[in-house]
Design an enzyme around this catalytic site. Sequence first.
Site, PDB file in Angstrom:
ATOM      1  N   GLY A   1      43.272  28.269  38.955  1.00 19.32           N
ATOM      2  CA  GLY A   1      43.861  29.558  38.614  1.00 19.32           C
ATOM      3  C   GLY A   1      44.334  29.542  37.166  1.00 19.32           C
ATOM      4  N   SER A   2      45.384  30.308  36.894  1.00 21.14           N
ATOM      5  CA  SER A   2      45.751  30.594  35.500  1.00 21.14           C
ATOM      6  C   SER A   2      46.233  29.390  34.716  1.00 21.14           C
ATOM      7  CB  SER A   2      46.830  31.674  35.468  1.00 21.14           C
ATOM      8  OG  SER A   2      46.369  32.799  36.162  1.00 21.14           O
ATOM      9  N   THR A   3      46.681  28.341  35.377  1.00 25.49           N
ATOM     10  CA  THR A   3      47.116  27.182  34.590  1.00 25.49           C
ATOM     11  C   THR A   3      45.972  26.682  33.717  1.00 25.49           C
ATOM     12  OG1 THR A   3      46.592  25.754  36.470  1.00 25.49           O
ATOM     13  CG2 THR A   3      48.891  26.360  36.196  1.00 25.49           C
TER      14      THR A   3
END
Lengths: 366, 648
Positions: free
Chosen positions: B292-294
């Site tokens: 995801g966004s990490t």
Amino acid sequence: MPTKKATPDLILLIVTFTLLATGLIMVYSASAIWADYKFDDSFYFAKRQMLFAGVGIVAMFFIMNVDYWTWRTFAKMIIIICFVLLVLVLIPGIGNVRNGSRSWIGVGAFSIQPSEFMKLAMIAFLAKFLSENQKKITSFRKGLMPSLGIVFLAFGMIMLQPDLGTGTVMVGTSVVMIFIAGARIGHFVGLGMLGVIGFVGLVISAPYRIKRITSFLDPWEDPLGSGFQIIQSLYAIGPGGLFGLGLGQSRQKFFYLPEPQTDFIFAILAEELGFIGGSFVLLLFALLLWRGIRIALGAPDLYGSFLAVGIVAMVAIQVMINVGVVTGLMPVTGITLPFLSYGGSSLTLMLMAIGVLLNVSKHSKL
Amino acid sequence: MRVSNVTVRKRLTISLLVGFLIFFIIDVRLGYVQFALGNILTDGAKDLWSRNIPFEPERGEIVDRNGVALATNKSAPTVYVVPRQVKDPAKTAEQLAAVLNFSKEKAYQYITKSASIVRINEGRKITHEKANEVRDLNLAGVYIGEDSKRHYPFGNYLSHVLGFTGSDNQGLTGLEAYYDKDLMGEEGSVKFYANAKGQRMNDMADDYEAPVDGLDLKLTIDSKVQTIVERELDNAQAQYNPDGMIAIAMDPNTGEILAMSSRPGFDPAQFQEVNPEVYNRNLPVWSTYEPGSTFKVITLAAALEEGKVDLENDHFHDSGSVKVGGATLRCWKRGGHGSQTYLEVVQNSCNPGFVQLGESLGKDTLFKYIKDFGFGQKTGIDLQGEGKGILFNLDRVGPVELATTAFGQGVSVTPIQQVAAISAAINGGTLYTPYIAKELVDPRTGEVVMKKSPVAKRKVISEETSEKIRYALESVVAQGSGGRAFVEGYRVGGKTGTAQKVKDGRYMENNHIVSFIGFAPADDPQLVVYVAVDNPKGTTQFGGVVSAPIVGSIMGDSLRALGVEPRKGQLEKEYKWPDVPMIEVPDVVGMTKTELGDLFVNLKIETSGEGNVVVKQTPEAGVKLKEGSTIRLYFDNVEQKEDKKEEE
């Protein structure tokens, strides 16, 4: 008639008693643990051996004073009796089986081994036969054949029990006597060749036999079977070193070496008294051999000479085979070490034979 | 000399000489056996005579970086039987079976085994009370030996990493297995000499061969940090009842793991009680999932390093979705974020903005950076069962794959890969191999046998780029989606992540792994903390909501525990509902109750002691607390004391 001399060979007497004393000590040392375990009496075997030695010594001194010509007179009769006993021992019910061989006649402590008697009877008979037919011994048919014939007849019967050890000693002793009497070297070589051919034939027909014979060369191949005794024996001798572990300090007598007081007593001796002790005993036997040959050389007649050489050859051959087996030079045959191994028959007969030898020495010019 | 026959005389002499020769040969053989073969035979004979009683070595301890024991040994009595010394087998078997709770028949089998020494399996590692009961039976041939048993003083704590040992103290999982050879040591023994019937020969001295104890293993783990992590995960477990959780704390400048934990957990002493999957999978290194966004940090790092973007001055307009190769990719925020600087794109975790960055980089460049940051391969951490993750095959990467990869979808990575990569992004650009074993120490001499030093794999980005990333990520926490990870004074930076889970090739509905990766202090990062929560219940499944506060708590407490000084010049926090503003605690010592009444409107007060005047307060003045927090005040009657003094 040969002249009579008052004293027997003193050196022989001393050597014999030294061996006997060493034997008694070693029988006690070797057997104490086993005896204590089995009979709750660590002196069980030592006491008996002492008794046998006493009986043997009495017999020895008695026979020492019996002129050896007496045995020439009875030689034929004695050997016939022995042949009869060898037949009887094979009959179940009369002969008893011990350790897989039907070699014993009689009950308990009063048992005898006919093959042991045959060894002595054969010496007396061959001494008589060879001294009477000494000139013919160079003839294959008239000299060699009859003497070897009777030897191998006896050997065959002994092997029916079977008792390879006693049989081998008897044959060895006889061959030495026949050699001394002057048989042709060529005949020996021929017979030897025949033996080799026969041996090779047996091996070819059944190759496993060679393995059984050579297994002593590498006892570790079958450490729990054929190699067991020899490994246990070497484990006793090896740690002995130069001076040994000390009298009474054997480890292998703690149930590792089976019946350490009998055939393998030399292993315990070498373990406790080391190379020094072992060599001392061998030296005593060498002295005995030397005295025996000296007595034979000085004997008043061929009969006395052959008798002496037969007795001393028997002792020497038995020592060689026994120590050879114990040190791993030869396959295990099951033969006692003269004067040292525990056993009534063996000890008393040995002492009686020495008695004969001592009597010869009395007449012998040393 | 009366025998005159020449042949006979000659042959008698020959016989004598041959006889002497044979005796001599036999004597030589005797000497050969006793001298040349003596040593071999003596060794063989000693083996034959000796009975070995094994002495187990002490297994090495596992300690944290400060020497706090994490795995030690407890002595555990074990019952042995020497069958040959047993006097009455039937009775012995009966009594032994009764005390040790197993069948008489089995006990009898042990006791009558033809072996020199038998260990009773039912009597292994028993309690000292049981051992005393056995001793009290006073049975001949029955002995109590001291075995040691692995002991984990902290129970569940760090259990996946430590692993556990089997009944022979052999390492089965975790570090116990990975460093088994070093921890194990070498067995020793006491040899006693026995006769062929197994009885002891007293006159021969016993040979004692000391066991060599195993080496102590010192970890990079800091038990203080680990304790904080475990506590936070326990709290989150109670609050969200998630399917699983993962937490890693690492020193970004070395790759030393300071803490590592996961849920579901287990107690190494009772590992049989849980499903083998639980103890066989060390999730922080084993599991792979969409980050995801990490993962956007990687795209950001690549774009900055390649000079594709100026965070402050370049702008991006987010309409709420972007069309790529015929597919429409949506931003997580409906309607989009509107016009933003790229710094705001990062703060808002705006997907279309990252798609744009990915496109500007191109697939070759982006994937080069992804690989340089260590994704798609094992990090090489010294733990078992590490996963590798999955990247798109470069040949198959089209515009859609490039776009989704840029914001962290369609790739599969492990937590430890993310921690290592983010550490590289913020530590100045160097990728380190994470590691957990620091030293092997000989317990007797204290000598350090093995010492690991940090392994720098490669320089991925420049110091300048790294500094920009630190600034951007600090702003994510101070002003953006990671606000709940904010820790006053510690300049926390970080990035949220929310990834849908995939099951049978399809995304699952309302089932996310929500994560946050944070670091601090932003000016000189000392700690990276990653927390992922799998399918938290009863909450919005956003990394910023669930994981960020956990990271914030871990970060704040850990930095204090590590002795890192709070910083000045932090990016000040922008408060957004429902964030609670912080209140500085005033100095109230010396105030009376009436004076206090006017002061506090937004802090709770707990009082203790009798009297009128505040003599002590916790926390002390100057500390910032959340609105509605509690402050403790201790009262005493100061005036009365003074009165008494005057009377005296």
